[in-house]
Design a protein around this motif. Structure first.
Motif, PDB file in Angstrom:
ATOM      1  N   THR A  62      20.388  39.258  14.395  1.00 17.38           N
ATOM      2  CA  THR A  62      20.592  40.289  13.378  1.00 17.38           C
ATOM      3  C   THR A  62      20.482  39.682  11.985  1.00 17.38           C
ATOM      4  O   THR A  62      19.855  40.258  11.090  1.00 17.38           O
ATOM      5  CB  THR A  62      21.963  40.967  13.566  1.00 17.38           C
ATOM      6  OG1 THR A  62      22.022  41.529  14.882  1.00 17.38           O
ATOM      7  CG2 THR A  62      22.194  42.056  12.529  1.00 17.38           C
TER       8      THR A  62
ATOM      9  N   LEU B 292      22.014  46.292   8.306  1.00 15.81           N
ATOM     10  CA  LEU B 292      22.188  45.095   9.142  1.00 15.81           C
ATOM     11  C   LEU B 292      23.250  44.163   8.562  1.00 15.81           C
ATOM     12  O   LEU B 292      24.018  43.547   9.310  1.00 15.81           O
ATOM     13  CB  LEU B 292      20.858  44.356   9.298  1.00 15.81           C
ATOM     14  CG  LEU B 292      19.789  45.108  10.089  1.00 15.81           C
ATOM     15  CD1 LEU B 292      18.503  44.305  10.127  1.00 15.81           C
ATOM     16  CD2 LEU B 292      20.271  45.436  11.495  1.00 15.81           C
TER      17      LEU B 292
ATOM     18  N   GLN C 280      26.413  45.474   9.649  1.00 19.83           N
ATOM     19  CA  GLN C 280      26.634  45.114  11.053  1.00 19.83           C
ATOM     20  C   GLN C 280      27.199  43.689  11.158  1.00 19.83           C
ATOM     21  O   GLN C 280      28.126  43.443  11.925  1.00 19.83           O
ATOM     22  CB  GLN C 280      25.321  45.195  11.847  1.00 19.83           C
ATOM     23  CG  GLN C 280      24.787  46.583  12.041  1.00 19.83           C
ATOM     24  CD  GLN C 280      25.540  47.324  13.112  1.00 19.83           C
ATOM     25  OE1 GLN C 280      26.480  48.052  12.813  1.00 19.83           O
ATOM     26  NE2 GLN C 280      25.152  47.142  14.344  1.00 19.83           N
TER      27      GLN C 280
ATOM     28  N   ARG D 162      30.779  44.718  12.156  1.00 24.83           N
ATOM     29  CA  ARG D 162      30.733  44.783  13.622  1.00 24.83           C
ATOM     30  C   ARG D 162      30.927  43.408  14.239  1.00 24.83           C
ATOM     31  O   ARG D 162      31.680  43.254  15.181  1.00 24.83           O
ATOM     32  CB  ARG D 162      29.403  45.377  14.078  1.00 24.83           C
ATOM     33  CG  ARG D 162      29.338  45.542  15.575  1.00 24.83           C
ATOM     34  CD  ARG D 162      28.143  46.306  16.022  1.00 24.83           C
ATOM     35  NE  ARG D 162      28.188  46.514  17.456  1.00 24.83           N
ATOM     36  CZ  ARG D 162      27.233  47.095  18.124  1.00 24.83           C
ATOM     37  NH1 ARG D 162      26.165  47.548  17.499  1.00 24.83           N
ATOM     38  NH2 ARG D 162      27.338  47.241  19.416  1.00 24.83           N
ATOM     39  N   TYR D 163      30.206  42.406  13.694  1.00 29.32           N
ATOM     40  CA  TYR D 163      30.280  41.062  14.279  1.00 29.32           C
ATOM     41  C   TYR D 163      31.272  40.162  13.567  1.00 29.32           C
ATOM     42  O   TYR D 163      31.550  39.068  14.032  1.00 29.32           O
ATOM     43  CB  TYR D 163      28.888  40.420  14.301  1.00 29.32           C
ATOM     44  CG  TYR D 163      27.873  41.258  15.051  1.00 29.32           C
ATOM     45  CD1 TYR D 163      28.144  41.753  16.316  1.00 29.32           C
ATOM     46  CD2 TYR D 163      26.655  41.573  14.486  1.00 29.32           C
ATOM     47  CE1 TYR D 163      27.239  42.538  17.002  1.00 29.32           C
ATOM     48  CE2 TYR D 163      25.723  42.348  15.162  1.00 29.32           C
ATOM     49  CZ  TYR D 163      26.021  42.825  16.421  1.00 29.32           C
ATOM     50  OH  TYR D 163      25.114  43.589  17.084  1.00 29.32           O
TER      51      TYR D 163
END
Length: 173
Positions: free
Chosen positions: A96, A147, A150, A154-155
């Protein structure tokens, strides 16, 4: 701890203080400069079309905002690279991040070409090529920003660990 747990924890720690302290990376701070400058450049492009009296002024301002965004992107990229170095290779987060970086490099190239074309042709008016380059670059910038979100949300790249985050939700005794 399992291997994925170790990988996740390593992605939260800076390798150098230059990247920003633990839980406070500098990259997200610096990206506001190119994003703001480039969005404002497009707003000024629109303003140059909507006005007769100040069209040249708005077109020139758009040109200089693109230049400011390019300088800001360089700083953001340097700090982004430092954050990339802590993400373990072969992970979804790393892939990503590589896609995020590639999109950002494409955006920078598009705005650099736009800047150079305007410089060569004069920046008193906005031409079709300027619109195409700017708008395509903004769409790609939006995808890259998604991204980047993300990666952070998210990560948890360069975000404090869940244990540290939980401290903010404890009630004082």
């Amino acid at each position: 701890m399992t291997d994925p747990d170790l990988q996740r924890l390593s992605a939260k720690q800076p390798r150098t203080p230059l990247a920003g302290p633990y839980g406070h990376p500098f990259h997200p701070i610096f990206v506001t400069v190119p994003i703001g400058a480039w969005v404002a450049a497009v707003v000024f492009q629109v303003a140059s079309v909507l006005t007769d009296d100040d069209a040249e002024m708005f077109a020139e301002a758009s040109y200089w905002l693109i230049g400011l965004g390019l300088v800001g992107a360089l700083a953001a990229a340097l700090f982004g690279l430092l954050d990339l170095l802590v993400i373990p290779r072969g992970t979804v987060a790393f892939r990503t991040a590589i896609t995020h970086m590639a999109l950002n490099l494409t955006v920078v190239v598009l705005f650099l070409v736009d800047f150079l074309v305007r410089r060569a042709q004069g920046y008193e008016e906005i031409r079709a090529i300027d619109w195409v380059l700017s708008l395509v670059a903004l769409v790609l910038l939006g995808a890259s920003g998604f991204l980047g979100g993300q990666l952070a949300y998210r990560y948890g790249v360069r975000v404090a660990s869940e244990r540290v985050q939980a401290e903010g939700y404890e009630r004082p005794s």
